[in-house]
Design an enzyme around this catalytic site. Structure first.
Site, PDB file in Angstrom:
ATOM      1  N   ASP A  42       0.860  -1.178   0.000  1.00 53.37           N
ATOM      2  CA  ASP A  42       0.000   0.000   0.000  1.00 53.37           C
ATOM      3  C   ASP A  42       0.903   1.237   0.000  1.00 53.37           C
ATOM      4  O   ASP A  42       2.104   1.156   0.297  1.00 53.37           O
ATOM      5  CB  ASP A  42      -0.894  -0.037   1.241  1.00 53.37           C
ATOM      6  CG  ASP A  42      -1.701   1.233   1.435  1.00 53.37           C
ATOM      7  OD1 ASP A  42      -2.345   1.676   0.467  1.00 53.37           O
ATOM      8  OD2 ASP A  42      -1.660   1.786   2.553  1.00 53.37           O
ATOM      9  N   ILE A  43       0.344   2.400  -0.331  1.00 52.69           N
ATOM     10  CA  ILE A  43       1.155   3.619  -0.391  1.00 52.69           C
ATOM     11  C   ILE A  43       0.917   4.502   0.831  1.00 52.69           C
ATOM     12  O   ILE A  43       1.766   4.625   1.702  1.00 52.69           O
ATOM     13  CB  ILE A  43       0.871   4.395  -1.699  1.00 52.69           C
ATOM     14  CG1 ILE A  43       1.291   3.547  -2.920  1.00 52.69           C
ATOM     15  CG2 ILE A  43       1.624   5.727  -1.696  1.00 52.69           C
ATOM     16  CD1 ILE A  43       0.986   4.194  -4.263  1.00 52.69           C
TER      17      ILE A  43
END
Length: 272
Positions: A42-43
């Site tokens: 995920d970012i």
């Protein structure tokens, strides 16, 4: 030596009390022999610290190249899985173009660069405009137009949480059965219902670079739980980043995005 490097090198208990032993051992294995693992990241909140506004996030200068080296070390078996639009995520890590699932899996680019984007109907454009107009009467509420999704952020206006929940539920019903309301950290988002981050992991695991590997996923939010569930079902390992007390189906824990970035840097340190 960074905290992550000490944890990876140590054969004793990890220096960080919040990094569980299984996660520590897998990170060490990624450094020594990464051929058994496929990595999903995920970012926001995982690779990067959350910010008060969606556009205020900061990408450390070394991160794009570190991610590219990690992809090389994994022989292509790395993908970013995010709620951001694919085009926006690309801007964060320019000049690199990674395998990437955007809008929680509604947009996707495979290992060969083939891209499938979510369509935007005139009706959905009108709905986004209606949400933006209504938000003008809620000081501090920020509307993020993601193209085929729309998010209402209330980090700067937490008193509007309840009314936003009710209004976004209204709008998702108005949008119709093709749309879903996604809850996240201080945000309500209307997104395409046909995909999830879990679906994105399944998609990538069918590709040659990912096949016959165990998935390893890092995420920080409710939006990552479907990814964690798929990873667990495939015999992999899921790591919740940040709020260690938050309920999650992830078995692993990591303290912060800083730690995740340092771990990636430690893994690829001998790769350049």
């Amino acid at each position: 030596m960074t905290q992550a490097e000490r944890d990876l090198e140590s054969a004793e208990e990890p220096v960080s009390s919040v990094l569980d032993g299984v996660t520590r051992d897998i990170l060490r294995e990624l450094k020594d022999d990464p051929t058994h693992w496929a990595v999903f990241l995920d970012i926001d909140g995982t690779l990067l610290e959350l910010a008060l506004t969606p556009d205020a996030i900061i990408v450390p200068p070394s991160l794009p190249d570190d991610l590219d080296r990690l992809r090389e070390r994994l022989q292509g078996a790395m993908a970013l899985v995010t709620g951001r639009a694919l085009a926006y995520a690309d801007q964060l890590f320019t000049p690199h173009r990674f395998p990437l699932a955007g809008l929680h899996g509604a947009e996707i680019r495979d290992c060969n660069g083939n891209t499938a984007l979510a369509s935007i109907t005139p009706e959905f454009e009108a709905l986004k405009q209606a949400i933006a107009r209504e938000a003008e009467s809620m000081p501090g509420v920020l509307i993020e137009d993601k193209g085929a999704a729309v998010a209402a952020h209330y980090r700067l206006a937490p008193d509007y949480q309840q009314v936003l929940a009710e209004r976004m539920q209204h709008y998702v019903r108005e949008a119709g059965p093709g749309w879903a309301l996604q809850l996240g950290k201080m945000v309500f988002e209307i997104r395409p219902a046909r995909s999830s981050k879990g679906d994105a992991v399944e998609f990538f695991m069918q590709q040659a670079a990912f096949a016959n590997r165990r998935p390893l996923a890092f995420g920080d939010d409710l939006t990552d739980e479907s990814m964690f569930s798929v990873v667990n079902a495939r015999g992999g390992h899921a790591v919740r980043v940040g709020n260690l007390a938050a309920p999650s189906c992830a078995a692993g824990r990591a303290p912060s995005p800083v730690f995740v970035r340092e771990a990636i840097a430690a893994i690829v340190a001998g790769n350049h």
